[in-house]
Design an enzyme around this catalytic site. Structure first.
Site, PDB file in Angstrom:
ATOM      1  CD  GLU A 129      -2.938  -1.074   2.345  1.00 14.93           C
ATOM      2  OE1 GLU A 129      -3.891  -1.871   2.321  1.00 14.93           O
ATOM      3  OE2 GLU A 129      -2.782  -0.236   3.266  1.00 14.93           O
ATOM      4  CD  GLU A 184      -3.315  -5.967   4.019  1.00 14.45           C
ATOM      5  OE1 GLU A 184      -4.210  -5.217   4.486  1.00 14.45           O
ATOM      6  OE2 GLU A 184      -2.108  -5.670   4.023  1.00 14.45           O
TER       7      GLU A 184
END
Length: 465
Positions: free
Chosen positions: A167, A366
């Site tokens: 991220e 995720e």
């Protein structure tokens, strides 16, 4: 009941990070999270730092056995830059860290769990942030590439899946736009420069990796991709969603996966007066750094509408082009700050990757269903915590993923966030995501019912709903 069967050799497991699990024992240096907690402990939920957390440093053998109990065949975590590198100028490594990571990797491999290792999970070394501004500096970009090469050389014979960044937009948002990561600055131009430098750091690491020609190893990137949904079908709302997608998704996805820097993005940055400093050589590095797989993190959709109120910040953020919007007909998680639940977003993400990014091999890196301790309750007579709410929602999301795979999406796995309830930045342990609850007093790992369902899923490669 319908049976949903996933491809053979599908990767089932969970994701975590070093800084959120290892604890600080024998750590060579501080990260920005250690530094920030020292300066402002009141910013952290109940003042809890990452000093102890789940203490994987001491309990990794026990934890690998717990992974087996819930059927994992793979697991992603990260190497801590501030643990592995003792001297950032010389690149000297901490031998204790080398031994720990080798032992941890060996334990996973010996138990049939494929390790996936990430190099950066929001944890800039404190010294590099204070001396050079972290990724504000091109010097730190080069130091990251050096660190990455060191990790590849040390552990490349054991790790088949490498990830440069998890991220990468989050440190930009948190540290330079919205004040939820250190260094807590609010500066749109600096944010854009940091974003470019992170993309450059990724590119340099990919080139270092490829130069080593490691056998049976691949390198990829993990991005949090959030589809932008509009309030209505008006042209104004559609344009707002286009801007949100460009600035929050394509800004990293296009350079890192397509190896293209969108001209539209350059035009927006120029319009706002926040164009980063670059060189033609740096752009060449970015546009030639090919990744072999993509990880996608998904939690909630993004809802936007055309801007109605005036933009009142004195620095650039993406919201200059839209306003966030709460769907009045939405479905919300009562156990996590009322965040919207939209399983079909997984299908939309999969189709976007399939249709617009060459159908690159990708996995759901995720997906997390948060509950708090109170909503999960205490263990029952069987010793398990009842988190069937989590299982129900996971089924709904996997139905959408299965639909995309049936239509040709090149997805090869699912990792749930997270393995054991772990420390999560400013939220500390406020939100719980794990297959196991962490008892903050004893450190005990308490199993949850969702793990039994997941083990059956991982073992058979299918579920019924």
């Amino acid at each position: 009941m319908t049976k949903y069967t996933f491809p053979q050799n599908f990767m089932w497991g969970a994701a975590a990070s070093g800084i959120q699990t290892e604890g600080s024992t024998n750590k060579a240096n501080d990260s920005i999270w250690d530094l920030w907690h020292q300066k402002s402990p009141e910013r952290f939920y109940r003042g809890i730092s990452s000093e102890t957390v789940t203490d994987t440093y001491h309990r990794y053998q026990e934890d690998v056995q717990n992974m087996k109990k819930v059927g994992f065949n793979s697991f992603r975590t990260s190497i801590q830059w501030s643990r592995l590198i003792k001297d950032y100028e010389t690149g000297e490594v901490c031998q204790d860290a080398v031994a720990f990571y080798n032992n941890y990797l060996d334990e996973m491999i010996a138990n049939g769990i494929e390790p996936m290792m990430n190099l950066y999970h929001f944890d800039m070394p404190a010294e590099l942030q204070e001396k050079f501004g972290g990724f504000e500096s091109k010097k730190v970009v080069d130091m990251f590439a050096d660190y990455a090469e060191t990790a590849f050389k040390l552990f490349g014979h054991k790790v088949k899946y490498w990830i440069t960044f998890n991220e990468p937009i989050v440190p930009v948002e948190g540290g330079y736009l919205y004040d939820f990561h250190y260094p807590c600055k609010k500066d749109g131009k600096l944010a854009v420069q940091v974003a470019f430098n992170i993309i450059l750091a990724h590119a340099k690491a990919v080139h270092r990796f490829n130069a080593l020609e490691l056998e049976n190893s691949k390198i990829g990137i993990v991005l949090n991709l959030t589809p932008s949904y509009t309030r209505n079908d008006s042209e104004e709302d559609k344009k707002a969603a286009w801007y949100a997608d460009l600035l929050f998704n394509r800004s990293f996805l296009d350079p890192m996966v397509k190896n293209e820097i969108p001209q539209e993005l350059c035009d927006v940055l120029e319009e706002q007066g926040v164009t980063p400093e670059t060189t033609s050589k740096e752009v060449e590095l970015i546009t030639t750094a090919k990744v072999e797989f993509l990880g996608v993190n998904y939690y909630v959709p993004r809802r936007v509408k055309a801007r109605e109120a005036s933009y009142d910040l004195d620095y650039f953020t993406p919201e200059v082009y839209f306003e966030n919007y709460v769907n009045p007909e939405g479905r919300f998680n009562p156990y996590r700050d009322n965040n919207e639940i939209l399983p079909t977003a997984v299908y939309d993400i999969a189709k976007n990757v399939q249709e617009n990014y060459g159908n690159i091999p990708w996995y759901l890196a995720e997906i997390g269903i948060a509950m708090d301790v109170e909503s999960e309750g205490e263990p029952g007579e069987d010793g398990l915590i009842d988190d069937s709410f989590r299982t129900g929602l996971m089924k709904e999301h996997l139905v959408q993923l299965h639909r995309a795979i049936q239509e040709g999406s090149n997805c090869f796995g699912v990792h749930q966030w997270t393995f054991i309830d772990n420390w999560s930045w400013l939220n500390s342990f406020k939100r719980r995501y794990g297959f196991y609850r962490l008892d903050l007093e004893t450190g005990d790992r308490i199993p949850k019912k969702h793990g039994l369902w997941f083990k059956e899923l991982a073992t058979t490669g299918s579920f019924e709903d």
